[in-house]
Design a protein around this motif. Structure first.
Motif, PDB file in Angstrom:
ATOM      1  N   CYS A  85      -7.850   0.839  -4.615  1.00  0.00           N
ATOM      2  CA  CYS A  85      -7.287  -0.357  -3.978  1.00  0.00           C
ATOM      3  C   CYS A  85      -8.349  -0.947  -3.042  1.00  0.00           C
ATOM      4  O   CYS A  85      -9.197  -0.232  -2.508  1.00  0.00           O
ATOM      5  CB  CYS A  85      -6.039   0.029  -3.184  1.00  0.00           C
ATOM      6  N   CYS A 109      -2.372   2.755  -4.618  1.00  0.00           N
ATOM      7  CA  CYS A 109      -1.479   1.817  -3.923  1.00  0.00           C
ATOM      8  C   CYS A 109      -0.640   1.017  -4.933  1.00  0.00           C
ATOM      9  O   CYS A 109      -1.096   0.699  -6.028  1.00  0.00           O
ATOM     10  CB  CYS A 109      -2.281   0.851  -3.057  1.00  0.00           C
ATOM     11  N   HIS A 155       0.811  -1.227   0.000  1.00  0.00           N
ATOM     12  CA  HIS A 155       0.000   0.000   0.000  1.00  0.00           C
ATOM     13  C   HIS A 155       0.843   1.276   0.000  1.00  0.00           C
ATOM     14  O   HIS A 155       0.354   2.347   0.344  1.00  0.00           O
ATOM     15  CB  HIS A 155      -0.996  -0.045   1.161  1.00  0.00           C
ATOM     16  N   CYS A 205      -8.020  -1.730  -0.149  1.00  0.00           N
ATOM     17  CA  CYS A 205      -7.882  -1.177   1.206  1.00  0.00           C
ATOM     18  C   CYS A 205      -8.728   0.084   1.399  1.00  0.00           C
ATOM     19  O   CYS A 205      -8.827   0.593   2.511  1.00  0.00           O
ATOM     20  CB  CYS A 205      -6.414  -0.880   1.515  1.00  0.00           C
TER      21      CYS A 205
HETATM   22 ZN   LIG Z   1      -4.134  -0.111  -0.697  1.00  0.00          ZN
END
Ligand SMILES: [Zn+2]
Length: 390
Positions: free
Chosen positions: A252, A259, A242, A254
């Motif tokens: 991403c 990332c 990340h 996340c």
């Molecule tokens: Zn990420």
């Protein structure tokens, strides 16, 4: 040659064994020089390692000099034909089962596909193939099993803590495979396994420090310092997925964007190139397809930005990148080096220390898995004495 690997070895026996692995075959006086152990100490260690079946002596090929004239000169080498180490590598779409000798050479390897399979099915499928491999190589004494997997892996417990693309969380892969295979089993993260393989058998042999970048469906890093893998609390070191190195708009999983992993992961690259697999993308680029080449060069530049950061933070002797475009296409390696030269404090000197993975594509995953077990052997051979005798 640096002495840091050797001085970091846990025991004198390990120092002797690592010296022979990195530079052998070697005469006893050369081992003494490399390790700083007295000639009498080296003779003692060589005798005990030969008793374990790990070293073998043979007449030296070099002509006798006057000093040793009349005395047959012998050299010691790793006894690679006696033992076997098994490996299971778990990737996104398949597991690789392999058997290796003590020099990390793959004697046999096979892919076991697991489309959509859960952990139980994947691990039992790999264990079934392992039993066949053990049967086929029953002439060798089994030292143990190494297991490597992407994501976050805790070697202390043998648990795969988190592998997002497989959707695995807290899977006790080590205990399960030990039970199913009957082999002493060690588990580690894929990037650390690769770093260990490079440090023992690859281009980083004899180096005290190394940074490893792996770019596949998972993006990971590993660091070797003072001849040892750096893991940190919970073995969580090496997460680079990340880092904000990708194109700013790339979403991403996340929740953020830009990332490294979201930009450079295999699935993203194959989609961008409009191909079925990364092998297709690399093949097309090699055949002159401008779109495929452009996509791979873009990936290489993103990797280069990560490599430049690692050089500045860790300053390793070498940085090894495991990525198929860089392995196959000189232009991709050049693109990584150009980014490192432009961005890192080490500039062109650092760029020269970027190397592609040492192992051919078909062997890479098997070597990584086996290295998880071989690392323990080369760190403290006497600790495994009970197993080495068979
Ligand atoms: Zn990420």
């Amino acid at each position: 040659m640096t002495t840091s690997v050797l001085t970091a070895s846990r025991t004198a026996a390990a120092a002797v064994l690592r010296a022979v692995l990195a530079h052998g075959p070697l005469a006893r006086d050369a081992i003494a020089e490399l390790t700083g152990i007295s000639p009498a100490g080296v003779s003692r260690q060589c005798a005990s390692l030969a008793d374990l079946g790990l070293l073998s002596a043979r007449p030296a090929e070099r002509p006798l000099d006057r000093r040793t004239a009349g005395r047959p000169r012998t050299e010691l080498d790793i006894a690679a034909a006696r033992h076997a180490v098994f490996g299971v590598h778990i990737a996104h779409e398949f597991a690789t089962v392999a058997v290796l000798d003590l020099r990390g050479r793959v004697l046999a390897s096979e892919r076991v596909p697991h489309p959509g399979g859960g952990p139980e099915q994947v691990l039992s499928g790999a264990a079934a193939r392992l039993r066949e491999f053990r049967q086929r190589h029953r002439g060798r004494i089994p030292v143990g099993l190494g297991v490597a997997c992407g994501g976050w892996v805790d070697p202390d417990t043998g648990v795969i803590v988190e592998h997002s693309s497989l959707g695995w969380y807290d899977v006790p892969a080590g205990p399960v495979l030990a039970e199913l295979s009957g082999l002493p089993t060690r588990v580690d993260g894929h990037a650390r396994a690769l770093a260990s393989a490079e440090a023992m058998f690859g281009a980083a042999r004899g180096c005290g420090s190394l940074a490893q970048l792996f770019v596949g469906n998972v993006v990971d890093a590993a660091i070797v310092s003072g001849g040892r893998l750096y893991r940190g609390p919970g073995s969580a070191a090496g997460t680079v997925a990340h880092l904000p190195l990708g194109a700013p708009g790339t979403r991403c999983a996340c929740g953020r964007s830009g990332c490294f992993e979201a930009d450079a992961a295999e699935w993203a690259v194959t989609a961008r190139a409009g191909r079925q697999s990364i092998v297709d993308v690399v093949g097309a680029a090699g055949a002159g397809d401008p779109v495929a080449l452009d996509v791979l060069l873009g990936r290489a530049r993103t990797i280069g930005r990560a490599a430049a950061l690692l050089f500045d933070v860790v300053n390793p002797e070498v940085l090894v990148v495991a990525e198929p475009g860089i392995a196959e296409l000189p232009a991709c390696l050049a693109a990584v080096r150009a980014e490192v030269a432009a961005r890192s404090r080490g500039r062109v000197e650092a760029a020269k220390r970027v190397l592609p993975a040492s192992f051919p594509g078909r062997d890479l995953l098997g070597v990584a898995a086996g290295a998880v077990q071989l690392d323990a052997l080369y760190a403290d051979p006497h600790a495994l004495a009970g197993r080495l005798a068979g």
